[in-house]
Each structure stands twice: as structure tokens, then as C-alpha cells.
Design an enzyme around this catalytic site. Structure first.
Site, PDB file in Angstrom:
ATOM      1  CB  CYS A   2      -9.501  -5.435  -1.371  1.00 21.54           C
ATOM      2  SG  CYS A   2      -8.692  -6.765  -2.257  1.00 21.54           S
ATOM      3  NE  ARG A  27      -9.299  -0.674   2.022  1.00 29.38           N
ATOM      4  CZ  ARG A  27      -9.414  -1.065   3.289  1.00 29.38           C
ATOM      5  NH1 ARG A  27      -9.471  -0.159   4.241  1.00 29.38           N
ATOM      6  NH2 ARG A  27      -9.503  -2.339   3.600  1.00 29.38           N
ATOM      7  CD1 TRP A  74      -2.311  -4.662  -2.882  1.00 29.27           C
ATOM      8  CD2 TRP A  74      -2.461  -6.760  -2.128  1.00 29.27           C
ATOM      9  NE1 TRP A  74      -1.061  -5.048  -2.462  1.00 29.27           N
ATOM     10  CE2 TRP A  74      -1.121  -6.331  -1.995  1.00 29.27           C
ATOM     11  CE3 TRP A  74      -2.774  -8.059  -1.718  1.00 29.27           C
ATOM     12  CZ2 TRP A  74      -0.109  -7.125  -1.471  1.00 29.27           C
ATOM     13  CZ3 TRP A  74      -1.768  -8.868  -1.197  1.00 29.27           C
ATOM     14  CH2 TRP A  74      -0.451  -8.389  -1.076  1.00 29.27           C
ATOM     15  CG  ASN A 100     -11.158  -6.356   1.701  1.00 27.59           C
ATOM     16  OD1 ASN A 100     -10.159  -7.036   1.503  1.00 27.59           O
ATOM     17  ND2 ASN A 100     -11.168  -5.296   2.489  1.00 27.59           N
ATOM     18  N   GLY A 101     -11.077  -9.903   1.161  1.00 29.68           N
ATOM     19  CA  GLY A 101     -10.824 -11.020   2.075  1.00 29.68           C
ATOM     20  C   GLY A 101     -10.374 -12.238   1.293  1.00 29.68           C
ATOM     21  CD  GLU A 482       9.035   2.868  11.360  1.00 29.94           C
ATOM     22  OE1 GLU A 482       8.970   1.628  11.325  1.00 29.94           O
ATOM     23  OE2 GLU A 482       8.248   3.599  10.748  1.00 29.94           O
ATOM     24  CE  LYS A 486       7.732   4.172   7.302  1.00 28.33           C
ATOM     25  NZ  LYS A 486       7.084   3.640   8.436  1.00 28.33           N
ATOM     26  CD  GLU A 489       6.972   1.604   4.418  1.00 30.44           C
ATOM     27  OE1 GLU A 489       6.052   0.808   4.231  1.00 30.44           O
ATOM     28  OE2 GLU A 489       7.078   2.254   5.471  1.00 30.44           O
ATOM     29  CG  HIS A 505      29.396 -10.668  16.456  1.00 36.10           C
ATOM     30  ND1 HIS A 505      30.309 -11.464  17.096  1.00 36.10           N
ATOM     31  CD2 HIS A 505      29.175  -9.608  17.275  1.00 36.10           C
ATOM     32  CE1 HIS A 505      30.610 -10.927  18.270  1.00 36.10           C
ATOM     33  NE2 HIS A 505      29.929  -9.794  18.394  1.00 36.10           N
ATOM     34  CE  LYS A 604      -1.955   3.919   6.625  1.00 39.08           C
ATOM     35  NZ  LYS A 604      -0.562   4.144   7.072  1.00 39.08           N
TER      36      LYS A 604
END
Ligand code: F6R
Length: 609
Positions: A2, A27, A74, A100-101, A482, A486, A489, A505, A604
Site C-alpha cells: 500500500c 511498494r 495491496w 495503509n495498515g 538467498e 531470488k 520471487e 537424507h 517492497k
């Protein structure tokens, strides 16, 4: 997650609001909307999808409004749709609000308002807010906001606009960021400084519980009903830093900025003769450290992956136990921390809700908290006892790259700094490491210059894959995690990281002919074991791309393709080994025609739990 924008001044509001929304696209959002007041009525424009759709709907008909609010949503409560999109309005369409929230008690507030005759249209939690304002409005939007805030639980950044007071915007913040930009007789509002930098560099960063009353007369801020002073900060970010600068995507630009960012993060903190690290911004003395029996690192996503490296490095250098946890788990796990714990939270944005909650858990348990943040004056930076800033500049691509490497850099410097205080290593040994650290920006630049074309070719192969495995041991395993994040996503290829020793295993059951594996083999003492793992995978037909530090004939002999990193001390290798993985993910996503800077469903800055 948002984005909020607002404007009050003498320019046409709609173009300013649209530009501010575009600037905050990164964002993450799935719908966008704007409200202005014109000719005695509220004008609301909304659209699902990209801001360009909203822009198209408005079609250049900017009218004459000089005040307005806007939002990118969002979706949390209610699917993306025009009805659920902000701004939301009250029953009489006199008050518009963007938020936003999350309003956690919205169901009970909504039921109470419905009993009073309020009529709701959307599935959102936000819609209770304009109705609460309507309920308490008696000709003073500020008073209504103060009353409304007392009735909601949760967290918010919000802006409200009222038809009856068209030259006033009231803003409120609790645990979600909100900035007021001060121009010449004009005021801007945004979730992010970078959205305002083209208009003004003078900004007020609202603090928790602040309610700001903004009108042509100026800005007056209240907290708990009392007037408070908030300083106006001059933000000296380079305007160009938030632009693509000739690159097709922010992500590629940010990958290429890493040599510069690594140098910036060291600047002023590493003595020229590489004899000492000086983290002068930290007030940690020997007696403070002697009082600490463990370090606990907590973060989310990529920042957590940086923490995994931090744990290994600090444990090796200090021989002190370091726990590293995901913030979302840590906060519910009744962690074993107390006043003898040093908490370290890592966050690029400084606003991630779970990391902020973890910081508060540390504080409640008597632990001091050191934050590693990129955004200056962010909530986490302000609430921590001490802060170390990564000098990465604005990171716009959703997938974190340069922030991660600058976090690594600071974790190394922190480890060296603490090792100096505790006199854990000889000056000679420290000098060897620090000299190697000083070389990293140059080596990162060489790595980018020499390997990008090869990586592009390998990425073409990867782009046809459905799955990928990343394996490594020790530091390499942390970097593998990481690398897998990457790839998944931004290219949407299913990718998993495994500790190479764990393959037998269970995971090796998934290895069949042509299954792709990216094997990190940069750690000399672990090389033989990595070679055995690669051979086991090859025996089952896997396609293996290996990453080695300098030439490693034993790996070249068994892998299908090899990417060579420049030689550096193996302790510091993660700062370099992540770069090819970022490029592999970038180019694989490019070949798959993905929305690289704004991957689907991602935001973001994750400002909800
Ligand atoms: C992935 C990514 C995220 C963030 C995570 C934490 O590329 O960027 O996993 O690392 O959301 O964000 P910050 O660092 O802002 O707390």
C-alpha cells in the site's frame, strides 16, 4: 505494501498524485485510486490493476482541484476490485480516506456503526474509518480524527479529506510510515520519501501516535491530544538514485550499484591502513560486551538470509553463541532472551511489521537492540537502542540485492569491531581480513564485468526449468538460500536451497535426469565434500552449475558449467558469490518475460503481519 500520497497547495492535484503513485509502484499493489474536491463535491477515481489504468481512466481530465489524496492498495481484506479500492468514503460522500495498515477490531466497529445506521459497501477493514469520522464529525476534521483513532485497534497511516473543509488534510500514523513534504506554501504526503524527492527535500517524518493537521496555514502535529514539535529534516538523497539511469530495470541497476554500495558502507568505518574497523556510531564498550552472553539476529526474507551469514561470521570471530530467527517465528516462540542478549534486527525498509514486533519483544525482555537499516529515521531505526545504516541508497526493485550485500558488509564490520573490542584475534590476522574486505568493491566490479555474458547464457538454460535446487555447505548454504529466494520471487521458477550434506537424507529422491542444481563450492575445507555431492548428483543425471572461488579443477571436472568468482578470503566470499545468483535470477526472469521490478503478489515493504 500500500502506498499513500496526498497534496495540498496551488498546483493541479491530480498530476501530482498520479506521479506520486507511480513513484511508489514498487511498494506492491493491485489497485489504485484518487480523491479530490472540486465544485462542491468529492471526485473519486479508482481502478484495479496498474496505475496506468487509473491514469487512462482519468484521461488527462485533471479539472482544477489543488488538493487531494491517493492510494495504491495491496489487498488484505477483500479481493482487488473498484469497490475495495481506496479512497473509501462515508455514507454522505463528504469524507474520503486512504489507509495503509490493518484495523484489527474492524468487525466490532463496523457492527456498532451499522447499528447507528451506517451503510457499508466494501469488504475492507478500512471502510470503518471514514464512517467513524462521519460519526464524530462536528465541523472539525481534526477533532473527528482524534476521536476515531481512539476507537480503532491495529495500525495505520492514513489521510482524510472533507468536503466541508476543502483546504485541510488530516493525517494519522501508528506503526506504518507517513511522511509530510514541505514545499513553498504547499504540502505533500507519502509513504516513502523517494516519492517526494522531485518536489521537496524538506520532510517531516511522523511518529507513532501523531495526528497532523495540514492546511494553508501550515502543519500542526498532535500526539495524545497535545501539540508536539517535529523537526523538518533535509533529505539529501541523490534524485537520480531513485531513477533507472539507463538500465531496463531497477533490479539490474541495483545489482550493478553493488561495488559502489559496498565502498559506501565501508567509508569512514574502515581505517585507511586496514588496521581497524571504527563503528563510532556504536556505543558498545568492553564491559557492555562482557555482560552479553549471546547475540540474537532477527529479520525477514533476504535480510534474514544476511543474518544467517552474520551468525556464522560472528560465531567464528567471537566464539559467542548467535541465534538467528525469522521475525515472524521469533515473536511467537517465547524466545530465550534477556538483558544478557544483544538483539540485532536487520531491515532494509526499517518498517517491516514482524521485524518491528521482534524489536519490541527484545525490549520487553530487557535486551538492548542494535538495528541494521537502510532507510534513515525509519521506525525500526528510531526504536532501536543503536543503529548502523547500510549506505545502499534507495532500493526500488522489490527483490533486494544491494541492500543484502550492504547488510553483509555491516555484519562483517560488526563482527570485526566486536572482535577488536574483545581482543579475540591478533592485529595481523585482523589486518589480513580487513585488507581483503577493502578489496571487495573492486572484486565485485570485476566479477560483474567478466561474468555477466556467461551468466546470461546460463540463465537462458535456467529459464526453461520448472524447478531448481541450490546446494552448499556452511556460508555457501546461507548464500544458496538467498539465491533460491531470488530465483523464485522474480522468475516464478520453483527453487529450493538445501544443505548439501542433507541431500542423502531425503532430497536426493527428487534428483532425476536433467534436474538442475546450482552448487556453491567456494569454501576450501569443504570442497572435497562438495565435489562428492556433485558427483552423486551427476550420477543421477542432474545438470549442475557450480560456483567456485578462483580456479577449482576438481569441480570443473565434474560440473556441467562453472562460474568463477574472483579470489578473496573464504570468510568474505558470500559478498561476491551472491552476485552471480542475482544475475542468474534477473536474466532467467527476463527470458521468461516476468515483471521483474514488481513481481506478482509481492510488496517492497511488508507493513502487515
Ligand atoms: C526479497 C526481499 C524480502 C525482504 C523482506 C524484509 O528480495 O526483498 O524478502 O528482504 O521483506 O524486508 P526489510 O529488509 O525491508 O525488512
Amino acid at each position: 505494501m500500500c502506498g499513500i500520497i496526498g497534496y495540498l497547495g496551488s498546483r493541479l492535484a491530480i498530476p501530482v498524485l498520479l506521479e506520486g503513485l507511480y513513484a511508489q509502484e514498487y511498494r506492491g499493489y493491485d489497485s489504485a485510486g484518487i480523491a479530490t474536491i472540486e465544485e462542491g463535491r468529492l471526485n473519486i477515481y479508482k481502478s484495479t490493476g496498474k496505475i496506468a489504468e487509473l491514469d487512462k481512466k482519468i484521461g488527462g481530465q485533471y479539472g482544477s482541484a489543488t488538493a487531494g489524496i491517493g492510494h495504491t492498495r495491496w489487498a488484505t481484506h477483500g479481493k482487488p476490485s473498484d469497490i475495495n479500492c481506496h479512497p473509501h468514503v462515508d455514507c454522505r460522500q463528504k469524507i474520503a480516506l486512504v489507509h495503509n495498515g490493518i484495523i484489527e477490531n474492524y468487525q466490532e466497529v463496523k457492527a456498532a456503526l451499522q447499528d447507528q445506521g451506517h451503510h457499508f459497501l466494501s469488504d475492507t477493514d478500512t471502510e470503518v474509518l471514514p464512517h467513524l469520522l462521519e460519526q464524530y464529525y462536528q465541523g472539525d476534521l481534526l477533532a473527528a480524527m482524534q476521536e476515531a483513532c481512539g476507537h480503532v485497534k491495529g495500525f495505520y497511516a492514513m489521510l482524510a479529506l472533507c468536503l466541508e473543509e476543502p483546504r485541510r488534510i488530516v493525517a494519522a500514523r501508528l506503526d506504518n510510515p507517513l511522511i509530510i513534504g514541505i514545499g513553498q506554501g504547499e504540502y505533500y504526503f507519502a509513504s516513502d520519501m523517494s516519492a517526494l524527492i522531485d518536489y521537496t527535500r524538506e520532510m517531516i517524518i511522523l511518529q507513532n501516535g501523531d495526528i497532523a493537521d495540514v492546511s494553508d496555514q501550515g502543519v500542526v502535529i498532535y500526539n495524545q491530544g497535545q501539540k508536539v514539535e517535529r523537526s523538518v529534516k533535509h533529505i539529501d538523497w541523490d534524485k537520480e538514485a531513485a531513477k533507472k539511469g539507463g538500465y531496463p530495470h531497477f533490479m539490474l541497476k541495483e545489482i550493478h550499484e553493488q561495488p559502489k554500495v559496498l565502498a559506501q558502507t565501508m567509508q569512514g568505518r574502515l581505517q585507511e591502513d586496514c588496521r581497524r574497523v571504527d563503528l563510532n556510531e556504536l556505543a558498545l564498550q568492553k564491559q557492555d560486551l562482557q555482560n552479553i552472553d549471546q547475540i540474537a539476529i532477527v529479520a525477514c526474507g533476504t535480510a534474514y538470509h544476511a543474518g544467517l551469514i552474520g551468525k556464522q561470521v560472528i560465531e567464528k570471530l567471537l566464539r559467542m553463541p548467535v541465534m538467528v530467527e525469522l521475525a515472524s517465528e521469533f515473536i511467537h516462540n517465547d524466545p530465550l532472551i534477556d538483558q544478557h542478549t544483544l538483539g540485532v534486527v536487520i531491515s532494509q525498509s526499517g518498517e517491516t511489521m514482524d521485524t518491528l514486533a521482534a524489536l519490541r519483544v527484545f525490549r520487553e525482555n530487557g535486551a538492548k537492540v542494535l538495528a541494521i537499516c537502510n532507510v534513515v529515521d525509519s521506525t525500526i531505526a528510531r526504536e532501536a537502542d543503536q543503529v548502523l545504516y547500510t549506505m545502499a541508497g534507495p532500493e526500488i526493485a522489490v527483490a533486494s540485492t544491494k541492500a543484502y550485500s550492504s547488510q553483509l558488509m555491516l555484519l562483517y564490520m560488526l563482527a570485526f569491531h566486536l572482535a577488536q573490542i574483545l581482543q579475540r584475534h591478533s592485529d595481523e590476522q585482523l589486518n589480513v581480513w580487513l585488507k581483503a574486505m577493502y578489496q571487495l568493491p573492486q572484486l565485485a566490479a570485476a566479477l560483474l564485468a567478466e561474468n555477466e555474458e556467461t551468466i546470461k547464457t546460463l540463465a537462458k538454460t535456467i529459464s526453461d526449468w520448472q524447478d531448481a535446487f541450490f546446494i552448499g555447505r556452511g556460508l555457501d548454504y546461507a548464500v544458496a538460500q538467498e539465491g533460491a529466494l531470488k530465483l523464485k520471487e522474480i522468475s516464478y521458477i520453483h527453487a529450493e536451497a538445501y544443505a548439501a550434506g542433507e541431500l542423502k537424507h531425503g532430497t536426493i529422491a527428487l534428483i532425476t535426469p536433467k534436474v538442475p542444481v546450482i552448487a556453491l563450492a567456494t569454501q576450501e575445507p569443504l570442497l572435497k565434500m562438495m565435489v562428492s555431492n556433485i558427483v552423486e548428483l551427476k550420477t543421477r543425471g542432474a545438470y549442475v552449475i557450480a560456483l567456485t572461488r578462483g580456479a577449482a579443477p576438481e569441480v570443473e571436472h565434474v560440473a556441467d558449467a562453472v562460474i568463477h568468482l574472483p579470489e578473496t578470503d573464504e570468510l568474505l566470499t558470500p559478498v561476491l558469490s551472491v552476485i552471480p545468483l542475482q544475475l542468474l535470477a534477473y536474466y532467467a526472469a527476463l527470458y521468461r518475460d516476468c515483471d521483474i521490478d514488481q513481481p506478482r503478489n509481492l510488496a517492497k515493504s511488508v507493513t502487515v503481519p
